[in-house]
Design a protein around this motif. Structure first.
Motif, mmCIF file in Angstrom:
data_model
loop_
_atom_site.group_PDB
_atom_site.id
_atom_site.type_symbol
_atom_site.label_atom_id
_atom_site.label_comp_id
_atom_site.label_asym_id
_atom_site.label_seq_id
_atom_site.Cartn_x
_atom_site.Cartn_y
_atom_site.Cartn_z
ATOM 1 N N TYR A 5 0.163 -14.394 -7.379
ATOM 2 C CA TYR A 5 -0.716 -13.360 -6.422
ATOM 3 C C TYR A 5 -2.052 -13.458 -6.908
ATOM 4 N N ALA A 6 -3.200 -13.121 -5.733
ATOM 5 C CA ALA A 6 -5.050 -12.721 -6.340
ATOM 6 C C ALA A 6 -5.118 -11.498 -7.082
ATOM 7 N N SER A 7 -3.971 -10.720 -6.696
ATOM 8 C CA SER A 7 -4.315 -9.596 -6.791
ATOM 9 C C SER A 7 -3.407 -8.030 -6.010
ATOM 10 N N ALA A 8 -3.344 -7.277 -7.301
ATOM 11 C CA ALA A 8 -2.386 -6.002 -6.799
ATOM 12 C C ALA A 8 -2.112 -5.505 -5.484
ATOM 13 N N ALA A 9 -2.943 -5.578 -4.529
ATOM 14 C CA ALA A 9 -2.722 -5.928 -2.875
ATOM 15 C C ALA A 9 -2.754 -6.425 -2.262
ATOM 16 N N GLU A 10 -2.857 -7.460 -2.269
ATOM 17 C CA GLU A 10 -2.203 -8.707 -1.537
ATOM 18 C C GLU A 10 -1.042 -9.320 -2.250
ATOM 19 N N LEU A 36 -0.530 -1.732 -9.921
ATOM 20 C CA LEU A 36 0.203 -1.616 -8.494
ATOM 21 C C LEU A 36 0.147 -0.361 -8.202
ATOM 22 N N ILE A 37 0.825 0.487 -9.452
ATOM 23 C CA ILE A 37 0.046 2.211 -9.177
ATOM 24 C C ILE A 37 -1.456 2.709 -8.856
ATOM 25 N N ASP A 38 -2.271 1.769 -8.843
ATOM 26 C CA ASP A 38 -3.466 2.431 -8.667
ATOM 27 C C ASP A 38 -3.512 1.064 -7.177
ATOM 28 N N LEU A 65 -0.736 9.492 -8.379
ATOM 29 C CA LEU A 65 0.078 9.788 -6.802
ATOM 30 C C LEU A 65 0.858 10.670 -6.635
ATOM 31 N N LEU A 66 0.630 11.452 -7.388
ATOM 32 C CA LEU A 66 0.899 13.181 -7.492
ATOM 33 C C LEU A 66 -0.440 14.041 -6.985
ATOM 34 N N ASP A 67 -2.038 13.104 -7.642
ATOM 35 C CA ASP A 67 -2.938 14.029 -7.640
ATOM 36 C C ASP A 67 -3.057 14.019 -6.260
ATOM 37 N N THR A 68 -2.878 12.492 -4.628
ATOM 38 C CA THR A 68 -2.736 11.744 -3.628
ATOM 39 C C THR A 68 -1.642 12.381 -3.072
ATOM 40 N N ARG A 69 -0.837 13.078 -3.572
ATOM 41 C CA ARG A 69 0.444 13.973 -2.891
ATOM 42 C C ARG A 69 1.095 12.808 -1.774
ATOM 43 N N GLN A 70 1.537 11.622 -2.663
ATOM 44 C CA GLN A 70 1.842 10.696 -2.152
ATOM 45 C C GLN A 70 3.079 10.635 -2.466
#
Length: 231
Positions: A5-10, A36-38, A65-70
């Motif tokens: 795939y071209a990117s982590a988002a994809e 992938l974390i980003d 992901l802790l900072d964003t409370r996810q």
């Protein structure tokens, strides 16, 4: 089957949902799937349960992901080096399931191998054993630990071929192999993708049968604890 795939988002497209479970490779900041974390941060997915040796550091790795409370719950063996992790846990904002390091690795490996549970002496007589089945073997007490199977595994490797065979570099192999195998879907980020047949079969650490999607990119590879000798 297309795996590159071209990117982590994809690569994560269509795989994410609130409340899902994720296994993440890495040990400290060594061999972590940074890209992938980003992408998970950017996706906004929430109430996630993550099985990983640790949770990065403040502001980097899974710590983002802790900072964003996810993250709703962590299944981990080490929670040092991260003040926000400690703060959220002590304040009751984050659930935490402690596992001895070897037990966590074996739980992932067992899940990937289709083994529902196993007995171990590690943790007997401690809080780790509370609420778990105890059984005696040859006069010794063991506790039952269950295999881990998650919705998604995210890992970081050194090289991959286009069929998903992975090669890890030295200690960056760490938790990546068992984490990859216990995911119903595994997405790997690598530093280089080569054609099929380019990798020595004897040097492949994880067969492509476990890997469903691959991306490549530039990695920061931050050093967690820099130790140098005096000049």
């Amino acid at each position: 089957m297309k795996k590159v795939y071209a990117s982590a988002a994809e690569a994560l497209d269509g795989l994410l949902r609130d409340g899902m479970s994720i296994a993440a490779g890495g040990f400290g900041l060594c061999g972590i799937p940074e890209l992938l974390i980003d992408a998970l941060v950017d996706s906004g997915v929430k109430d996630v349960t993550i099985a990983s040796n640790n949770c990065g550091v403040d502001g980097f790795g899974l710590g983002k992901l802790l900072d964003t409370r996810q993250i709703k719950k962590m299944i981990s063996s080490y929670v040092g080096e991260n003040a926000e992790f400690m703060r959220q846990y002590l304040s009751g904002e984050l659930e935490l399931e402690f596992n001895p390091q070897g037990t966590l690795a074996e739980r992932m490996r067992a899940g990937g191998a289709g083994i529902p549970g196993f007995y171990t002496k590690t943790g007997v007589g401690t809080v780790i054993a509370e609420g778990k089945e105890h059984k005696d073997f040859n006069g010794e007490t063991y506790i039952l630990e269950t295999g881990i199977v998650v919705d998604l595994a995210i890992v970081k490797a050194w090289k991959a071929d286009t069929s998903g065979n992975l090669v890890f570099r030295k200690t960056a192999r760490n938790f990546n192999v068992p984490a990859a195998t216990c995911g119903r879907v595994c997405v790997a980020e690598v530093e280089e993708i080569v054609p099929v047949g380019s990798l020595d079969p004897d040097c492949i650490h994880l067969p492509g049968i476990y890997v469903h999607r691959i991306i490549t990119g530039t990695h920061e590879k931050r050093i967690e604890q820099r130790t140098v000798r005096e000049g």
